[in-house]
Design an enzyme around this catalytic site. Structure first.
Site, short mmCIF file in Angstrom:
data_model
loop_
_atom_site.label_atom_id
_atom_site.label_comp_id
_atom_site.label_asym_id
_atom_site.label_seq_id
_atom_site.Cartn_x
_atom_site.Cartn_y
_atom_site.Cartn_z
N HIS A 72 -41.72 124.98 32.67
CA HIS A 72 -40.30 125.35 32.61
C HIS A 72 -40.12 126.71 31.94
O HIS A 72 -39.33 127.55 32.40
CB HIS A 72 -39.52 124.32 31.78
N LYS A 101 -45.21 123.83 41.84
CA LYS A 101 -45.76 122.47 41.68
C LYS A 101 -45.02 121.50 42.61
O LYS A 101 -45.62 120.64 43.23
CB LYS A 101 -45.63 121.98 40.24
N SER A 156 -43.37 116.94 32.83
CA SER A 156 -42.72 116.08 31.83
C SER A 156 -43.31 114.67 31.87
O SER A 156 -43.32 113.96 30.87
CB SER A 156 -41.21 116.03 32.07
P1 AMP Z 1 -38.14 119.30 36.48
O1 AMP Z 1 -37.61 119.38 35.08
O2 AMP Z 1 -39.37 118.48 36.62
O3 AMP Z 1 -37.07 118.97 37.49
O4 AMP Z 1 -38.59 120.77 36.84
C1 AMP Z 1 -37.69 121.85 36.76
C2 AMP Z 1 -38.30 123.05 37.44
O5 AMP Z 1 -39.53 123.40 36.78
C3 AMP Z 1 -38.65 122.78 38.90
O6 AMP Z 1 -38.36 123.93 39.66
C4 AMP Z 1 -40.14 122.53 38.85
O7 AMP Z 1 -40.81 122.83 40.03
C5 AMP Z 1 -40.54 123.48 37.74
N1 AMP Z 1 -41.83 123.08 37.18
C6 AMP Z 1 -42.18 121.84 36.73
N2 AMP Z 1 -43.47 121.83 36.34
C7 AMP Z 1 -43.95 123.08 36.53
C8 AMP Z 1 -45.21 123.72 36.32
N3 AMP Z 1 -46.24 123.05 35.80
N4 AMP Z 1 -45.33 125.03 36.64
C9 AMP Z 1 -44.29 125.71 37.16
N5 AMP Z 1 -43.07 125.17 37.37
C10 AMP Z 1 -42.90 123.88 37.08
#
Ligand code: AMP
Length: 279
Positions: free
Chosen positions: A34, A146, A183
């Protein structure tokens, strides 16, 4: 840093911002992935907005919405350190008040892979992202590779609906052993955490075959399956080699493609992806 719970606070903030706005939608419990999105947004825009919202619409009835990890105070400290201008952390009723009934459906692209394993998932994603775009009004929005199918779905969404936002996709941030930051990694038992890097190792192995010239998609899928068959704690949900624009499965990798997988480690479902010639 303004922390807003209400849509009208975000609109008031937006009305006073000058220059470009970069937006990073998240479900919170922030990690290095993030923060990479936030830093990229910080570099490329005059103002940065981050949303923290665990979106019930994108979880199935038997999924982990209730137990999804949350720590708003920690997230706010991390975002303050990144010099974020606005954090939008609404309650569910702010986004979905009683009577809310509209949905955004991206069609077949959202019914494959993650959409097949998690019916309604991308309808939930597309609906909340559209609403967040309408609230924040960003010039650019940042998403991680990812969640590769999510990137493709969001790009289709903004193209189809002519939403005036540039979608920036950011390379996956990984732990030192290759496991993609997520997460959900906190759900893993110590044994599961130890074997979890095999997911990326399997993808990287198949990508190396592709780099060496392998173009038969099933050969690449089979290479991933064979590598993960060595790990009794890992149960593969799917492995895919798909067209990077449509997410349709390929027979021959003769165009930019996404190699992705979903797998269960105990009760935790993880996804990962690598690009084959895309972006
Ligand atoms: P989330 O909180 O899981 O909905 O993720 C929010 C954003 O962060 C989304 O665009 C995900 O693709 C991105 N994201 C989550 N994990 C990673 C990671 N390891 N590397 C890069 N972006 C990520």
């Amino acid at each position: 840093m303004l922390v807003a719970e209400r849509i009208e606070q975000v609109r008031a903030w937006r009305g006073h911002v000058t220059g470009s706005v970069g937006f990073v939608p998240t479900m919170g419990y922030l990690h290095a992935g993030h923060l990479e999105l936030v830093r990229r947004a910080r570099r490329e825009n005059n103002a940065v907005a981050v949303s923290i919202f665990v979106n019930p619409l994108q979880f199935g009835p038997h999924e982990d919405f209730e137990r999804y990890p949350r720590d708003l105070q920690r997230d706010l400290r991390l975002l303050q350190d990144e010099q974020v201008d606005l954090v939008f952390a609404p309650r569910v009723a702010e986004i979905y008040p009683p009577g809310f009934s509209t949905a955004v459906d991206v069609g077949p692209i959202g019914e494959r892979l993650e959409g097949a394993s998690r019916p309604g998932h991308f309808r939930g994603v597309a609906t909340v992202v559209t609403k967040l775009f309408m609230i924040v009004g960003p010039h650019r929005a940042y998403f991680g590779w990812k969640d590769a199918q999510q990137v493709v779905v969001i790009r289709k969404l903004v193209a189809d609906l002519a939403i005036p936002v540039e979608i920036v996709a950011v390379p996956t941030v990984r732990e030192e052993d290759g496991l993609a930051c997520s997460s959900r990694n906190v759900y893993l038992s110590p044994e599961e955490r130890r074997v979890a890097p095999a997911l990326y190792a399997a993808l990287a192995h198949a990508r190396a075959l592709w780099q060496e010239g392998a173009r038969d998609a099933e050969t690449l899928r089979q290479a991933v399956r064979a590598r993960l068959a060595e790990e009794p704690l890992i149960r593969l949900d799917y492995v895919s080699v798909a067209d990077a624009g449509t997410m349709e499965e390929l027979v021959v990798v003769d165009r930019p493609a996404i190699l992705s997988l979903a797998a269960w480690l105990g009760t935790t479902r993880l996804i990962d992806a690598v690009l084959l010639g895309a972006e």
